[in-house]
Design a protein around this motif. Structure first.
Motif, mmCIF file in Angstrom:
data_model
loop_
_atom_site.group_PDB
_atom_site.id
_atom_site.type_symbol
_atom_site.label_atom_id
_atom_site.label_comp_id
_atom_site.label_asym_id
_atom_site.label_seq_id
_atom_site.Cartn_x
_atom_site.Cartn_y
_atom_site.Cartn_z
ATOM 1 N N ALA A 12 1.094 -1.065 -0.029
ATOM 2 C CA ALA A 12 0.071 -0.115 0.056
ATOM 3 C C ALA A 12 0.775 1.228 -0.158
ATOM 4 O O ALA A 12 0.879 2.215 -0.756
ATOM 5 C CB ALA A 12 -1.047 -0.066 1.319
ATOM 6 N N GLY A 13 1.761 1.291 0.851
ATOM 7 C CA GLY A 13 2.863 2.421 0.908
ATOM 8 C C GLY A 13 3.582 2.777 -0.209
ATOM 9 O O GLY A 13 3.755 3.836 -0.752
ATOM 10 N N ALA A 397 -3.769 4.296 4.311
ATOM 11 C CA ALA A 397 -3.602 3.314 3.223
ATOM 12 C C ALA A 397 -3.345 1.939 3.845
ATOM 13 O O ALA A 397 -2.511 1.947 4.787
ATOM 14 C CB ALA A 397 -2.582 3.627 2.391
ATOM 15 N N GLY A 398 -3.882 0.932 3.171
ATOM 16 C CA GLY A 398 -3.748 -0.428 3.724
ATOM 17 C C GLY A 398 -4.903 -1.472 3.182
ATOM 18 O O GLY A 398 -5.802 -0.832 2.924
ATOM 19 N N ALA A 412 -4.338 -3.645 -1.134
ATOM 20 C CA ALA A 412 -3.314 -2.897 -0.491
ATOM 21 C C ALA A 412 -3.057 -2.056 -1.698
ATOM 22 O O ALA A 412 -2.831 -0.677 -1.575
ATOM 23 C CB ALA A 412 -2.064 -3.605 -0.088
ATOM 24 N N VAL A 413 -2.782 -2.350 -3.055
ATOM 25 C CA VAL A 413 -2.486 -1.423 -4.074
ATOM 26 C C VAL A 413 -3.599 -0.487 -4.342
ATOM 27 O O VAL A 413 -3.446 0.793 -4.241
ATOM 28 C CB VAL A 413 -2.164 -2.227 -5.292
ATOM 29 C CG1 VAL A 413 -2.124 -1.423 -6.291
ATOM 30 C CG2 VAL A 413 -0.715 -2.974 -4.995
ATOM 31 N N GLN A 414 -4.672 -0.904 -4.254
ATOM 32 C CA GLN A 414 -5.942 0.019 -4.623
ATOM 33 C C GLN A 414 -6.072 1.057 -3.403
ATOM 34 O O GLN A 414 -6.454 2.251 -3.619
ATOM 35 C CB GLN A 414 -7.356 -0.712 -4.614
ATOM 36 C CG GLN A 414 -7.474 -1.681 -5.800
ATOM 37 C CD GLN A 414 -8.879 -2.511 -5.727
ATOM 38 O OE1 GLN A 414 -9.511 -2.429 -4.833
ATOM 39 N NE2 GLN A 414 -9.043 -3.139 -6.779
ATOM 40 N N SER A 415 -5.756 0.622 -2.149
ATOM 41 C CA SER A 415 -6.079 1.579 -1.074
ATOM 42 C C SER A 415 -4.780 2.557 -1.112
ATOM 43 O O SER A 415 -5.100 3.943 -0.777
ATOM 44 C CB SER A 415 -5.786 0.844 0.402
ATOM 45 O OG SER A 415 -5.781 1.758 1.483
ATOM 46 N N GLY A 416 -3.404 2.244 -1.396
ATOM 47 C CA GLY A 416 -2.520 3.097 -1.691
ATOM 48 C C GLY A 416 -2.633 4.116 -2.518
ATOM 49 O O GLY A 416 -2.390 5.257 -2.324
ATOM 50 N N ARG A 417 -3.349 3.520 -3.865
ATOM 51 C CA ARG A 417 -3.564 4.810 -4.851
ATOM 52 C C ARG A 417 -4.758 5.653 -4.335
ATOM 53 O O ARG A 417 -4.557 6.910 -4.866
ATOM 54 C CB ARG A 417 -3.827 3.919 -6.139
ATOM 55 C CG ARG A 417 -3.009 2.913 -6.675
ATOM 56 C CD ARG A 417 -3.235 2.312 -8.060
ATOM 57 N NE ARG A 417 -3.624 3.496 -9.010
ATOM 58 C CZ ARG A 417 -4.088 3.330 -9.956
ATOM 59 N NH1 ARG A 417 -4.787 2.333 -10.376
ATOM 60 N NH2 ARG A 417 -4.235 4.571 -11.105
#
Length: 429
Positions: A12-13, A397-398, A412-417
């Motif tokens: 996420a980060g 994000a996470g 995680a990737v969706q949340s980070g974006r």
């Protein structure tokens, strides 16, 4: 140039860092560990580059695959891709051919092996019924409760639904959210033909995305700081300071694990931001245990095979994926009977089960890696926090934030974006 701090170098980060770097912001990632990846990372052990789990990816995880390409990682090189192929010993086998959707699913269900006609019909009826309902339950419930309503036979549950649920949600079937399982099935079995493909990593988790993302961020003027534990976050006017560093940041993406948010967000700040840290710390978290074993000779007919009726859930053959013949990875997801066993007893019990199933004898080498809080327990009605906080320049994000998926790399990737886009908008206004 405005500066943004990313607290946590997991998926996420690092996804947030890439998004922010592309927007022309100067990014600083602070990661407490020695390697990037968070709860999906490389673990160097005995001269081997191992991982702290076996995160299987499906073709429907579009954001993860697109983000990998963005930082220069070719998914076709990084993964071994196969059509959906679930084999569970002793005799269950569901394989979908490479046909257009939805015929691939229909053919897979029609040809499933190891089930009686009654069990096959029960499985087909349940899957097609969920599909007709557009993968939406009137009221969420546990997977076990939904299976009872669908009159699923016990043997079918043990050889298909139980291993599928624990693999997808890392939560015991009796506790797991049926709606979240539906969301995963919707975007795999119910999606395009290639959405249900299984993607097996051929490189370690840190190399799969986080390390390439770090290089990408550094090329765009950002910095990566390993071994930097975030102990305090302070607000000074419209800016933020991390620990006792004098550097002031215009925005912050907090990508720490949910049970560690209290390290950065002290009580008064958390209340000001509207983040219920105590609630997150009180969640039930589920472990993942991975045993790596090396044999004189061991091989599976395909990259992954399940076992039912014992401790072992899924067995992975690194000869197929990592070009390491005779190395086997065994995954024990969620809390179960194995959780109470001492390490040595568990290692012996797993080796015995593998020998009974495959005839490999005793391993020459064995190591166990336990991630005690690998994921949150994905239970019905779980209230997950939003990415946005009351401060427009601080976002969470996470994989635990609000979304359709359980704790996955895709989530995680969706949340980070999403967090990064929120910061970008805030800094442009």
């Amino acid at each position: 140039m405005k500066r943004v701090a990313i607290l946590g170098g997991g998926y996420a980060g690092m996804a947030a860092a890439v998004e922010l770097a592309d927007a022309g912001l100067r990014v600083a990632v602070l990661e407490a560990g020695k390697v990037l990846g968070g709860r999906a990372r490389k673990v160097p052990l005995d001269g081997r580059a191992l991982d702290n789990g076996q995160h299987l990816v499906i073709g429907g995880y579009r954001d993860l695959l697109a983000m990998m390409q963005r930082v220069g990682v070719d998914p076709d090189t990084a993964y071994l891709r196969t059509p959906l192929d679930l084999a569970v010993q002793p005799d269950f086998h569901l394989r979908c051919p490479a046909w257009p959707a939805p015929w691939h699913l229909a053919a897979g269900l029609a040809r499933v092996k190891g089930l009686s006609w009654g069990e096959r019909w029960a499985l087909t009826r349940a899957v097609l019924g969920a599909q007709r309902a557009r993968w939406v339950l009137p009221t969420d419930c546990s997977v076990a409760a939904w299976l009872h309503l669908e009159r699923q036979p016990t043997r079918l549950i043990d050889c298909f639904w139980r291993p599928l649920t624990v693999a997808a949600l890392n939560t015991p079937l009796e506790l797991a959210s049926a709606q979240v399982l539906f969301n995963v099935l919707r975007d795999s079995l119910g999606g395009a033909r290639d959405a249900s493909d299984l993607l097996f990593p051929k490189v370690d988790f840190s190399a799969l995305f986080p390390e390439a993302a770090a290089a990408y961020v550094e090329r765009h003027g950002g910095s990566i700081w390993l071994g930097q534990t975030v102990k305090q976050l302070a607000r000074t006017g419209e800016r933020w300071r991390v620990n006792d560093d004098a550097t002031a940041f215009d925005g912050v993406v907090c990508a720490l694990p949910p049970h560690r948010l209290g390290m950065a967000l002290h009580r008064d700040l958390a209340e000001e931001l509207g983040v219920d840290v105590a609630a997150l710390e009180s969640w039930d978290y589920q472990p993942i245990v991975t045993l790596y074993l090396e044999y004189h000779r061991a091989a599976l007919p395909q990259p992954m095979v399940g076992l039912s009726g014992g401790l072992v859930q899924w067995v992975f053959d690194h000869g197929h994926t990592h070009d390491v013949p005779n190395r086997i990875a065994v995954v024990l997801s969620a809390r179960g009977a194995h959780s109470e066993l001492p390490r040595e007893v568990l290692e012996r019990a797993v080796a015995i089960e593998l020998d009974r199933a495959f005839g490999w004898g005793q391993p020459d080498w064995c190591r166990l890696i336990a991630e005690k809080r690998a994921t949150f327990a994905c239970v019905p009605g779980l209230s997950r926090p939003a990415n946005a906080t009351r401060a427009p320049t601080l976002w969470l994000a996470g994989d635990y934030t609000v979304g359709d998926y359980p704790a996955t790399l895709e989530g995680a990737v969706q949340s980070g974006r999403k967090a990064a886009r929120g910061i970008i908008v805030a800094l442009q206004t």
